[in-house]
Enzyme design. Structure first.
Site, PDB file in Angstrom:
ATOM      1  CG  ASP A  76      -1.796   1.172   1.484  1.00 53.96           C
ATOM      2  OD1 ASP A  76      -2.628   1.452   0.461  1.00 53.96           O
ATOM      3  OD2 ASP A  76      -1.464   1.857   2.150  1.00 53.96           O
ATOM      4  CD  GLU A 103      -2.182   2.910  -3.203  1.00 54.58           C
ATOM      5  OE1 GLU A 103      -3.181   3.610  -3.282  1.00 54.58           O
ATOM      6  OE2 GLU A 103      -1.854   2.647  -1.923  1.00 54.58           O
TER       7      GLU A 103
END
Length: 572
Positions: free
Chosen positions: A252, A285
């Site tokens: 993330d 990400e």
């Protein structure tokens, strides 16, 4: 040797370690026993050894009397402020010990939230349905223990401990084992850029875990340049891949880590440890659109927010917040995205105060990009969590779905997409007292810059993240036309599996053209020499789709009309 967490060093004998360079003294407490004084080591480590059995509850106590969980706890009893629990390595008899995974280009991913799907057992029960739909990978939103019983996943504070409300570690192993029996990969979303606001005690005894002088939206930046901190996250990654046998990780918001050396070494060390016999996939990400991380071969792919953002603009006409970067010439931007990967490849971003964003990406393989029309972020970060089924007309949304599933990039769906769910996916937490008030009011202030929420009465209608009803409302529900949406997804995924995936490895883009204000076509040379051509029109006005010598393998609507799509595979 493991640095973090308890280590079994003999039958029933355990070594407990904690990096606590800021602690004056440290005690190991085991439930119903006399506490043990821990011994300091070099570099801020403390340890103690004792006899114990799996399932034993333990915790640490600081010199000021505060009891804290193990930050590398493999399980909790009583929440993130409660007891840590010794893991049982033999709590599941694996049925798929010979599973080696699947190739990345075969991935059709469904992102799921364990809590909303009834925990690990609930997801396990859905696996046959997802397999029949054609899904080849599920991506579990973050599993690490968080404060309370409900959280959308990104407020975890104990990243090694699966949340109690989702099930036991054995339940998670059974879920992954069953997925492998059905030829489905399991990816785990991990958060290495921050910790949640409640239950993170690290700063009290290991202030060096953070850089107080480097500010992030969540406080001081995680100090991944320190070897003890880097080891914490490497061991976490290896736990998911080895102990739970997950097939990969989605990291993330690595742009918030801001340390590419750490990212590269993390991936390198994972690859070295796992070896070449398993297909293990690492996905980023990265808002920075850093193509270098993908070109090096250590990471398989990156979530391509650019694809989502420009498609959202074309489907909804919205141009506030980060959509403003894509509102001008959206068809041209989509064409670049299909042909080259990123849209922003070194251009200034207006919504980032003119900061240069991205690096050239046209040399990367199409499967280095994960495309999606929506995910947890873009739905959950909306004030009222609307899905595209409520924001966009049905025909253009179906055409966009066809582009998503037939383009060579790796497609990712969000749970409920496949049934055309109209249910929201809201931002939800389970905080209390002052923190609950701060999160609720902060959420409402965040949307004050949007036209629809500029007055206080409108902001008051934004759902309270801490209300149980907010969580319950976020479960996907099947509308009256669910069967039609499911049939569309099933047919598109079957076509991808039959005609696209076998030709995908080694495919290369051959360019894209703007056909109208909301219409594009794009071409790829596939590995067998055939050419894949896709044409899409999301606008109201008709356009001319390209001519082809071959019959279309898939069409939606009348070719070139508003809300239409066509795909061709032809010999060249």
């Amino acid at each position: 040797m493991s640095c973090w967490g308890p280590l079994c060093i003999g039958p029933g004998h355990w070594r407990f370690r904690l990096w606590a360079p800021g602690a004056e003294a440290l005690t190991l407490e085991i439930a119903d026993r006399t506490p043990l004084t821990m011994t300091p080591e070099k570099d801020g480590w403390w340890h103690a050894e004792t006899q114990a059995l799996p399932g034993t509850r333990y915790r640490f106590r600081l010199a000021d009397g505060l009891a804290i969980p193990d930050p590398a706890s493999r399980g909790q009893n009583g929440g993130v402020h409660g007891w840590s629990v010794l893991a049982d390595a033999d709590d599941h008899a694996w049925q798929t010990a010979d599973w080696r995974g699947r190739h990345w280009h075969e991935a059709v991913i469904m992102e799921v939230h364990a809590g909303l799907m009834g925990g690990f057992g609930g997801i396990e029960g859905e696996l046959p349905r997802l397999r029949d739909l054609g899904i080849t990978a599920i991506e579990l939103m973050p599993l690490g223990a968080f404060s309370g019983q409900r959280n959308w996943g990104y407020d975890g504070v104990l990243p090694f401990a699966p949340a109690e409300s989702y099930g036991t570690p054995a339940d998670l192993k059974r879920l992954i084992d069953r997925a492998h029996e059905l030829d489905i990969m399991v990816l785990v979303d991990v958060v290495y850029n921050h910790f949640g606001p409640d239950g993170n005690y690290l700063g009290l005894y290991a202030p060096d875990f953070f850089h107080a002088d480097l500010d992030t939206p969540w406080g001081g930046a995680v100090a991944v340049d320190r070897p003890q901190v880097a080891a914490f996250f490497l061991e976490n990654a290896l736990m998911w891949l080895e102990d739970f046998r997950a097939d990969g990780l989605r990291l993330d918001a690595v742009h918030a880590i801001g340390n590419t050396d750490f990212l590269d070494k993390l991936a390198y060390d994972i690859r070295e440890r796992i070896g070449p016999d398993r297909h293990v996939h690492l996905v980023l990400e990265n808002e920075s659109n850093d193509a270098d991380r993908l070109a090096a071969g250590l990471y398989d792919a990156q979530w391509n927010d650019d694809f989502h953002n420009v498609m959202h603009v074309l489907l909804t006409g919205e141009d506030e917040a980060y959509y403003a970067d894509f509102a001008d010439r959206p068809a041209e931007r989509l064409a670049r995205c299909l042909a080259e990967g990123f849209i922003y490849q070194g251009e200034p971003s207006p919504t980032h105060k003119g900061r240069i964003r991205g690096k050239p990406s046209g040399h990367l393989r199409p499967t280095a990009f994960v495309s999606f029309l929506q995910n947890h972020d873009q739905i959950g970060n909306r004030a009222t969590g609307e899905r595209l089924t409520l924001l966009a007309p049905a025909d253009p949304l179906r055409a966009a779905t066809a582009l998503l599933l037939l383009a060579p990039q790796i497609p990712l769906l969000f749970m409920g997409d496949e049934i055309g769910s109209r249910s929201p996916f809201l931002f939800f937490t389970d905080f209390h007292d002052a923190l609950a008030d701060a999160v609720r009011e902060g959420r409402r202030r965040e949307f004050a810059r949007f036209a629809a929420f500029r007055d206080e009465a409108a902001r008051a209608r934004i759902p309270d993240p801490n209300a149980p009803e907010t969580f319950e409302a976020s479960r996907p529900e099947a509308p009256s036309d669910a069967a039609e949406w499911t049939a569309l997804y099933r047919s598109l995924i079957a076509l991808r599996t039959r005609d696209i995936v076998p030709r995908l490895a080694g495919s290369k883009p051959e360019g894209a053209d703007v056909l109208g204000d909301a219409a594009v076509s794009a071409r790829w040379r596939m590995s067998d020499g055939t050419r894949l051509t896709l044409a899409l029109n999301l606008g109201a006005d008709g356009v001319d789709f390209p001519e082809s010598k071959a019959d279309a393998i898939f069409t939606l609507g009348r070719a070139g009309a508003g809300g239409s799509f066509a795909a061709w595979l032809e010999e060249t």
